[in-house]
Write an enzyme that holds these catalytic residues in place. Structure first.
Site, PDB file in Angstrom:
ATOM      1  N   HIS A 244       2.693   3.665  -8.974  1.00 39.49           N
ATOM      2  CA  HIS A 244       2.436   2.256  -9.304  1.00 39.49           C
ATOM      3  C   HIS A 244       3.620   1.650 -10.067  1.00 39.49           C
ATOM      4  CE1 HIS A 244      -1.474   2.602  -7.659  1.00 39.49           C
ATOM      5  NE2 HIS A 244      -2.006   3.313  -8.635  1.00 39.49           N
TER       6      HIS A 244
ATOM      7  N   ASP B 271       0.828  -1.211   0.000  1.00 35.96           N
ATOM      8  CA  ASP B 271       0.000   0.000   0.000  1.00 35.96           C
ATOM      9  C   ASP B 271       0.863   1.263   0.000  1.00 35.96           C
ATOM     10  OD1 ASP B 271      -2.340   1.433  -0.015  1.00 35.96           O
ATOM     11  OD2 ASP B 271      -2.659   1.293   2.147  1.00 35.96           O
TER      12      ASP B 271
ATOM     13  N   LEU C 224       9.892 -20.937  -4.866  1.00 36.89           N
ATOM     14  CA  LEU C 224       8.874 -20.057  -4.280  1.00 36.89           C
ATOM     15  C   LEU C 224       7.531 -20.166  -5.008  1.00 36.89           C
ATOM     16  CD1 LEU C 224       8.149 -17.546  -2.432  1.00 36.89           C
ATOM     17  CD2 LEU C 224       8.915 -16.124  -4.330  1.00 36.89           C
TER      18      LEU C 224
END
Ligand code: IPE
Ligand code: IPE
Ligand code: MG
Length: 241
Positions: free
Chosen positions: A29, A12, A123
């Site tokens: 962004h 965020d 992962l």
């Protein structure tokens, strides 16, 4: 040092980070996406098994259409550009959320990324896209009701484990640690079921300024927690010794 098997991050503060620098939200962004790449690589290096990145919530559809469109395009570009890095790092990609709502070209990109990486054994990288915890639980309940209606299940068969198997994220263990950047002390509809016993680390840094060093700090914080799961500290100590 105990490390989380599943780390989840609420990324965020992109917009506020950009605004503080006199730039538009889109720039935030773009910089946020770069940080995501660095943190993904760091998690692969640290041998974390599961990493969920909350990238776009159900409620984020309410943002101005230009911003939504920009985010969708950015996601598509990054997924395409990072394919090689994902393969080199043995990363397997998964997606959770209402993917049907995403633009067709992004859906195709996601599908091919999932397919290409599905033999990777390192992962497990989970993108939460168009994801909402309440919506996920509602869908799970709806599926279970349908199975009861079909006569496949009795209401008494429905327990926590059964409901869990209906969730989008059922292939992953619950997150041990949730990191949220930008100082907000809330979950914003993220992993509502799964977060029942997650440790939570909130940093005031905005996502574009989050570093590998901050990640290490959060892992140190996690390592110091006593996870009691409702028991007493004495009981937990007994199990360990
Ligand atoms: C996080 O940054 C990215 C998404 C939610 C898509 P924000 O865009 O929420 O940035 P702030 O919170 O407005 O600063
Ligand atoms: C949470 O951030 C969602 C993501 C990081 C994808 P928001 O910016 O949407 O959360 P609120 O609106 O501040 O709670
Ligand atoms: Mg925000």
């Amino acid at each position: 040092m105990p490390t989380p098997k599943h780390l989840a991050i609420i990324m965020d503060g992109n917009g506020r980070w950009a605004k503080a620098r006199g730039r538009g939200r889109f720039y935030g962004h773009i910089r946020g996406a770069r940080v995501a790449r660095k943190i993904i690589e760091e998690c692969a290096r640290l041998k974390i098994s599961y990493l969920t990145l909350f990238a776009f919530s159900t409620e984020n559809w309410l943002r101005p259409p230009e911003e939504v469109q920009f985010l969708m395009t950015l996601l598509r570009h990054r997924l395409r550009r990072e394919r090689k890095t994902l393969m080199e790092n043995n990363i397997r990609v998964h997606c959770i959320g209402d993917l049907q709502r995403l633009p067709q070209d992004l859906q195709r990109e996601i599908k091919s990324c999932i397919q290409e990486t599905d033999k990777n054994t390192g992962l497990n990288l989970i993108f939460a896209l168009s994801y909402g915890g309440r919506q996920e639980i509602t869908q799970a309940v709806r599926d279970l009701c349908q199975r009861v209606k079909n006569g496949e299940l009795e209401p008494s068969d429905i327990d926590e484990a059964r409901l869990q198997t209906q969730l989008d994220s059922s292939f992953a263990p619950d997150p041990d640690l949730i990191i949220r950047t930008s100082g907000e002390m809330r979950l914003s509809n993220f992993y509502l079921w799964q977060a029942a016993y997650s440790e939570i680390f909130v940093t005031h840094k905005n996502w574009p300024e989050f570093t590998a060093e901050d990640l290490r700090e959060s892992l140190q914080y996690f390592a110091q927690r006593e996870r009691r799961f409702g028991r007493t500290g004495e009981q937990v100590a007994q199990v360990i010794t």
